[in-house]
Design a protein around this motif. Structure first.
Motif, PDB file in Angstrom:
ATOM      1  N   GLY A  27       0.811  -1.195   0.000  1.00  0.00           N
ATOM      2  CA  GLY A  27       0.000   0.000   0.000  1.00  0.00           C
ATOM      3  C   GLY A  27       0.852   1.255   0.000  1.00  0.00           C
ATOM      4  N   LEU A  28       2.144   1.098  -0.331  1.00  0.00           N
ATOM      5  CA  LEU A  28       3.047   2.241  -0.419  1.00  0.00           C
ATOM      6  C   LEU A  28       3.194   2.629  -1.881  1.00  0.00           C
ATOM      7  N   SER A  29       3.415   3.877  -2.102  1.00  0.00           N
ATOM      8  CA  SER A  29       3.756   4.325  -3.434  1.00  0.00           C
ATOM      9  C   SER A  29       5.255   4.128  -3.620  1.00  0.00           C
ATOM     10  N   LEU A  30       5.704   4.325  -4.824  1.00  0.00           N
ATOM     11  CA  LEU A  30       7.140   4.296  -5.057  1.00  0.00           C
ATOM     12  C   LEU A  30       7.818   5.359  -4.199  1.00  0.00           C
ATOM     13  N   GLU A  31       7.130   6.472  -4.011  1.00  0.00           N
ATOM     14  CA  GLU A  31       7.648   7.537  -3.141  1.00  0.00           C
ATOM     15  C   GLU A  31       7.821   7.026  -1.709  1.00  0.00           C
ATOM     16  N   GLY A  32       6.861   6.230  -1.217  1.00  0.00           N
ATOM     17  CA  GLY A  32       6.971   5.655   0.123  1.00  0.00           C
ATOM     18  C   GLY A  32       8.150   4.715   0.234  1.00  0.00           C
ATOM     19  N   TRP A  33       8.372   3.914  -0.821  1.00  0.00           N
ATOM     20  CA  TRP A  33       9.513   2.998  -0.830  1.00  0.00           C
ATOM     21  C   TRP A  33      10.810   3.802  -0.784  1.00  0.00           C
ATOM     22  N   LEU A  34      10.857   4.891  -1.553  1.00  0.00           N
ATOM     23  CA  LEU A  34      12.046   5.752  -1.546  1.00  0.00           C
ATOM     24  C   LEU A  34      12.249   6.420  -0.186  1.00  0.00           C
ATOM     25  N   TRP A  35      11.147   6.775   0.489  1.00  0.00           N
ATOM     26  CA  TRP A  35      11.267   7.335   1.841  1.00  0.00           C
ATOM     27  C   TRP A  35      11.908   6.321   2.795  1.00  0.00           C
ATOM     28  N   GLY A  36      11.700   5.035   2.522  1.00  0.00           N
ATOM     29  CA  GLY A  36      12.372   4.011   3.318  1.00  0.00           C
ATOM     30  C   GLY A  36      13.881   4.158   3.240  1.00  0.00           C
ATOM     31  N   TRP A  37      14.373   4.446   2.040  1.00  0.00           N
ATOM     32  CA  TRP A  37      15.817   4.671   1.875  1.00  0.00           C
ATOM     33  C   TRP A  37      16.255   5.937   2.599  1.00  0.00           C
ATOM     34  N   ALA A  38      15.430   6.974   2.525  1.00  0.00           N
ATOM     35  CA  ALA A  38      15.761   8.212   3.236  1.00  0.00           C
ATOM     36  C   ALA A  38      15.822   7.957   4.738  1.00  0.00           C
ATOM     37  N   LEU A  39      14.862   7.194   5.248  1.00  0.00           N
ATOM     38  CA  LEU A  39      14.848   6.864   6.674  1.00  0.00           C
ATOM     39  C   LEU A  39      16.096   6.066   7.044  1.00  0.00           C
ATOM     40  N   ALA A  40      16.502   5.158   6.167  1.00  0.00           N
ATOM     41  CA  ALA A  40      17.725   4.387   6.417  1.00  0.00           C
ATOM     42  C   ALA A  40      18.935   5.323   6.520  1.00  0.00           C
ATOM     43  N   GLY A  41      18.997   6.317   5.647  1.00  0.00           N
ATOM     44  CA  GLY A  41      20.095   7.275   5.691  1.00  0.00           C
ATOM     45  C   GLY A  41      20.101   8.093   6.964  1.00  0.00           C
ATOM     46  N   ILE A  42      18.924   8.496   7.398  1.00  0.00           N
ATOM     47  CA  ILE A  42      18.808   9.273   8.635  1.00  0.00           C
ATOM     48  C   ILE A  42      19.256   8.438   9.832  1.00  0.00           C
ATOM     49  N   VAL A  43      18.770   7.198   9.894  1.00  0.00           N
ATOM     50  CA  VAL A  43      19.142   6.312  11.005  1.00  0.00           C
ATOM     51  C   VAL A  43      20.632   6.002  10.958  1.00  0.00           C
ATOM     52  N   LEU A  44      21.183   5.837   9.760  1.00  0.00           N
ATOM     53  CA  LEU A  44      22.619   5.581   9.643  1.00  0.00           C
ATOM     54  C   LEU A  44      23.431   6.771  10.151  1.00  0.00           C
TER      55      LEU A  44
END
Length: 167
Positions: free
Chosen positions: A54-71
């Protein structure tokens, strides 16, 4: 994330989570290969599960952004010796799986997993047959706690709770 997406990702995340928990208890190290493998799960099966999630491609990309923030946060925390580098990297690899989750629920789940992991690990070292079978585990005598055990539990239980419809 929907239950369908969690079902699709759970086998991969569980296998990697068990690997991380075992490695952290045995060696007090989280292998970089495990971190990369979890990132690859978000990259491959994670992208395929986007329609299920139920995520858009934008939501999937936000997952990568969140990974960068957590890193980035993990890098600072590791530099200050607040957490281990492996724990910080694994938390970053886990982050995309929580992209649409309620932070309060995630923190409550993490607290429960941390408490359960500490109690279970500390009690398990006094079980003779278990201790004998795992006598070479570094975590039995190390002053630090193998956080990979709690982090892995958080990831796995998060996906299980999504499947159950609780999360």
């Amino acid at each position: 994330m929907t239950p369908g997406a969690a079902v699709a990702l759970l086998p991969f995340a569980s296998a990697i989570g068990i690997w991380v928990a075992w490695s952290d208890m045995k060696f007090m190290k989280i292998p970089n290969k495990a971190v990369i493998a979890l990132f690859l799960v978000w990259l491959g099966p994670g992208l395929l599960a986007v329609p299920l999630a139920g995520l858009s491609l934008e939501g999937w990309l936000w997952g990568w952004a969140l990974a960068g923030i957590v890193l980035a946060i993990g890098f600072v925390a590791s530099t200050l010796r607040l957490v281990g580098a492996g724990d910080a990297k694994f938390a970053a690899a886990m982050a995309p799986f929580f992209v649409a989750a309620d932070l309060r629920l995630v923190l409550a789940l993490y607290a429960a997993c941390l408490l359960g992991a500490v109690v279970t690990h500390r009690l398990a070292r006094y079980v003779g047959p278990l201790r004998a079978a795992t006598s070479d585990w570094a975590s039995w005598t190390n002053k630090d706690f193998p956080m990979g055990l709690a982090l892995s539990g958080t990831l796995i239980f998060h996906l299980l709770l999504i499947i159950q419809g609780t999360f």
